[in-house]
Design a protein around this motif. Structure first.
Motif, PDB file in Angstrom:
ATOM      1  N   UNK A   2       3.287  31.755   0.416  1.00 53.46           N
ATOM      2  CA  UNK A   2       3.505  30.573  -0.413  1.00 53.46           C
ATOM      3  C   UNK A   2       4.968  30.166  -0.534  1.00 53.46           C
ATOM      4  N   UNK A   3       5.820  30.776   0.267  1.00 56.64           N
ATOM      5  CA  UNK A   3       7.205  30.300   0.233  1.00 56.64           C
ATOM      6  C   UNK A   3       7.994  30.620   1.496  1.00 56.64           C
ATOM      7  N   UNK A   4       8.183  31.890   1.816  1.00 58.41           N
ATOM      8  CA  UNK A   4       9.069  32.260   2.915  1.00 58.41           C
ATOM      9  C   UNK A   4       8.625  31.639   4.236  1.00 58.41           C
ATOM     10  N   UNK A   5       7.372  31.853   4.598  1.00 57.37           N
ATOM     11  CA  UNK A   5       6.875  31.302   5.866  1.00 57.37           C
ATOM     12  C   UNK A   5       6.845  29.771   5.837  1.00 57.37           C
ATOM     13  N   UNK A   6       6.323  29.131   4.769  1.00 56.27           N
ATOM     14  CA  UNK A   6       6.382  27.667   4.724  1.00 56.27           C
ATOM     15  C   UNK A   6       7.799  27.101   4.826  1.00 56.27           C
ATOM     16  N   UNK A   7       8.753  27.721   4.116  1.00 52.10           N
ATOM     17  CA  UNK A   7      10.127  27.199   4.170  1.00 52.10           C
ATOM     18  C   UNK A   7      10.710  27.345   5.572  1.00 52.10           C
ATOM     19  N   UNK A   8      10.377  28.436   6.252  1.00 47.06           N
ATOM     20  CA  UNK A   8      10.876  28.634   7.612  1.00 47.06           C
ATOM     21  C   UNK A   8      10.253  27.629   8.579  1.00 47.06           C
ATOM     22  N   UNK A   9       8.938  27.434   8.481  1.00 43.87           N
ATOM     23  CA  UNK A   9       8.244  26.529   9.407  1.00 43.87           C
ATOM     24  C   UNK A   9       8.660  25.075   9.189  1.00 43.87           C
ATOM     25  N   UNK A  10       8.699  24.650   7.930  1.00 47.36           N
ATOM     26  CA  UNK A  10       9.104  23.262   7.641  1.00 47.36           C
ATOM     27  C   UNK A  10      10.547  23.026   8.070  1.00 47.36           C
ATOM     28  N   UNK A  11      11.430  23.996   7.784  1.00 42.43           N
ATOM     29  CA  UNK A  11      12.836  23.862   8.187  1.00 42.43           C
ATOM     30  C   UNK A  11      12.955  23.759   9.705  1.00 42.43           C
TER      31      UNK A  11
END
Length: 401
Positions: A2-11
Motif C-alpha cells: 500500500x505504499x512502497x511498491x505503488x510509489x516506486x511503480x508510479x514514480x
C-alpha cells in the motif's frame, strides 16, 4: 503493498514518460492538475524534509553520545548544539555544487549505511541461530499482526516514513543515461533492498534489546553494544559509531539538495520571490539552502518544548510522515489522471503492468496507504511520552495547519 511498491511503480512510469524534461514531482503534477498543484506538491516534499532533518540528525547525535557518554542522549543542550553544527556544515558543503555533495554522499552511503546494516543483520542471525536468549516473540502465531490493536497502527507513520523518497531521484532524470529503462530497474532493486534490510535490521535490534529499553535515537548502538560485549569485541564500538555517523551524514547530504532543487525549479515558474532563486557560481540554490538551514534551526525549539527526547523524536517523525503523505496523495492522483489521458498514445518508456487499469489499481493502493498514514498520525503512542492526548492532537494539528 500500500505504499512502497505503488510509489516506486508510479514514480518509474511518470519519470520515464517525462524523460525529456525536468522538475520531477512538480512537472508531473503540473501536467495533471496545473502549476498551482505542482508547486503545492513540491512544497510538501521540501517542507517534510525540513521537519525530518532534526530527527535524522538526532539519531546521529545519539550515536556519538552513546560512544562518548550515554547520559548525553537525554541532554537537550547537547542534541541542539550537535544538530545545529552538523546541519550548517552540511549546508555549507552543498553550496559547492552537486559534484561535491554526490561524491561525499556516495562514499558515506557505501561505508556508513551498507556496511553496518550488513553487520548488524549478520550478528543478529548468528545470535538467533546460536540459541541465545531473545527479547521478541518469533513464534508463528506472533508473526500474524493483530489489526484490532490500535497501537499497531500507531507505528505506521514511522514505517511509512522509512519507505519514502522513491521519487527523489527523478529530479535528476535528464542527467541519467537511458532513463526509460534505468529508473524502473533501479527502483525495483531499491524496493527489494529496503524491505529486506528494514525487516532484518529491526529484528536484529529487537532480539537483543528489550522493547521498553530501546531508545528511538540510539537503538542501533544499544544492539551493537550487546553483540560486541557478548563476543568480547567491545573495542569495535568506537569504529562502528564513526561508521554510523558517516552513513547518517551521507544520507542527509543525499536528501539535502534534491527537494531544494525541485522547489527551486517550481519557484522559477513564478511561485517564489526572485531573491530566493539566486544561484551561486557552483550552480547551487544558495539562498534556498540557507533559508532551509534557518527553518531547521527554528524547528529545534521542539526539543525544548516537548516533554522528552523520545517524544520530540516521535513528533518530528510523525509530522514529517504526514507532510510527505500529502505530497504522495497528489502524486498518486496525478499518476492515475495522466495514465487515463495518455492511454491511447503510442507506448513510450515504462508502463505499469496491466495497462491503464494496472495503474489505477496501483495508484488507488497508494492513495489508501497515504491517507491512512495521515489519519493514524493523530493517534498518540502509549510507549512514548508525548504529553496528553489533547496536547498531542493540538500540537500536530497546529503544525500541519
Amino acid at each position: 503493498l500500500f505504499f512502497l511498491i505503488p510509489s516506486a511503480l508510479i514514480s518509474a512510469e511518470l519519470a520515464s514518460q517525462a524523460a525529456d524534461g525536468e522538475g520531477g514531482i512538480y512537472r508531473w503534477v503540473t501536467q495533471a492538475f496545473g502549476s498551482r498543484w505542482g508547486f503545492l506538491a513540491v512544497w510538501f516534499q521540501w517542507i517534510e524534509n525540513v521537519v525530518y532533518y532534526p530527527a535524522l540528525l538526532s539519531y546521529i547525535a545519539g550515536t556519538v553520545a552513546y560512544l562518548i557518554n550515554p547520559e548525553l542522549i537525554d541532554s537537550k543542550v547537547y542534541l541542539i548544539t550537535f544538530i545545529l553544527s552538523a546541519f550548517w556544515i552540511l549546508t555549507f558543503l552543498n553550496l559547492f555544487g552537486m559534484k561535491t555533495y554526490s561524491w561525499f554522499a556516495n562514499i558515506c552511503g557505501l561505508f556508513g549505511l551498507v556496511l553496518p546494516m550488513a553487520l548488524i543483520i549478520g550478528m543478529g542471525a548468528v545470535w538467533f541461530f546460536s540459541g541465545k536468549p531473545i527479547h521478541v516473540d518469533l513464534h508463528p502465531h506472533a508473526l500474524i499482526p493483530n489489526f484490532g490493536h490500535l497501537q499497531l497502527w500507531v507505528t505506521l507513520a514511522g514505517v511509512m516514513l522509512s519507505m519514502c523518497g522513491m521519487e527523489i531521484a527523478t529530479i535528476h532524470v535528464r542527467e541519467t543515461r537511458d532513463p526509460q529503462h534505468t529508473f524502473p530497474k533501479a527502483l525495483l532493486i531499491s524496493c527489494t533492498f529496503i524491505i529486506v534490510t528494514l525487516v532484518l535490521g529491526a529484528l536484529a535490534i529487537a532480539v537483543v534489546v528489550p522493547a521498553r529499553q530501546i531508545s528511538l535515537i540510539a537503538g542501533i548502538m544499544q544492539a551493537f553494544n550487546v553483540f560486541f560485549n557478548a563476543y568480547h569485541l567491545a573495542w569495535v564500538m568506537p569504529l562502528i559509531a564513526v561508521i554510523l555517523v558517516i552513513g547518517g551524514l551521507g544520507g542527509i547530504a543525499n536528501w539535502l539538495i534534491g527537494p531544494t532543487r525541485g522547489l527551486h525549479y517550481a519557484g522559477t515558474q513564478g511561485y517564489l520571490p526572485k531573491w530566493l532563486l539566486i544561484e551561486n557560481r557552483h550552480g547551487s540554490p544558495a539562498n534556498l539552502l540557507i533559508l532551509q538551514a534557518v527553518i531547521v534551526s527554528i524547528t529545534l525549539v521542539s526539543f525544548v518544548l516537548l516533554p522528552s527526547i523520545n517524544g520530540s523524536y516521535w513528533y518530528l517523525n510523525v509530522l514529517a510522515a504526514q507532510l510527505y503523505m500529502f505530497m504522495y496523495l497528489i502524486m498518486f492522483a496525478a499518476g492515475i489522471k495522466l495514465r487515463r489521458i495518455r492511454h491511447k498514445e503510442p507506448s513510450r518508456g515504462y508502463h505499469i503492468p496491466g495497462g491503464r487499469y494496472g495503474t489505477y489499481v496501483v495508484g488507488c493502493f497508494g492513495l489508501i496507504g497515504s491517507l491512512a498514514t495521515v489519519l493514524i498520525g493523530f493517534i498518540p503512542p502509549h510507549t512514548v511520552h508525548v504529553g496528553s492526548v489533547l496536547h498531542y492532537v493540538t500540537f500536530i494539528s497546529m503544525i500541519l495547519s
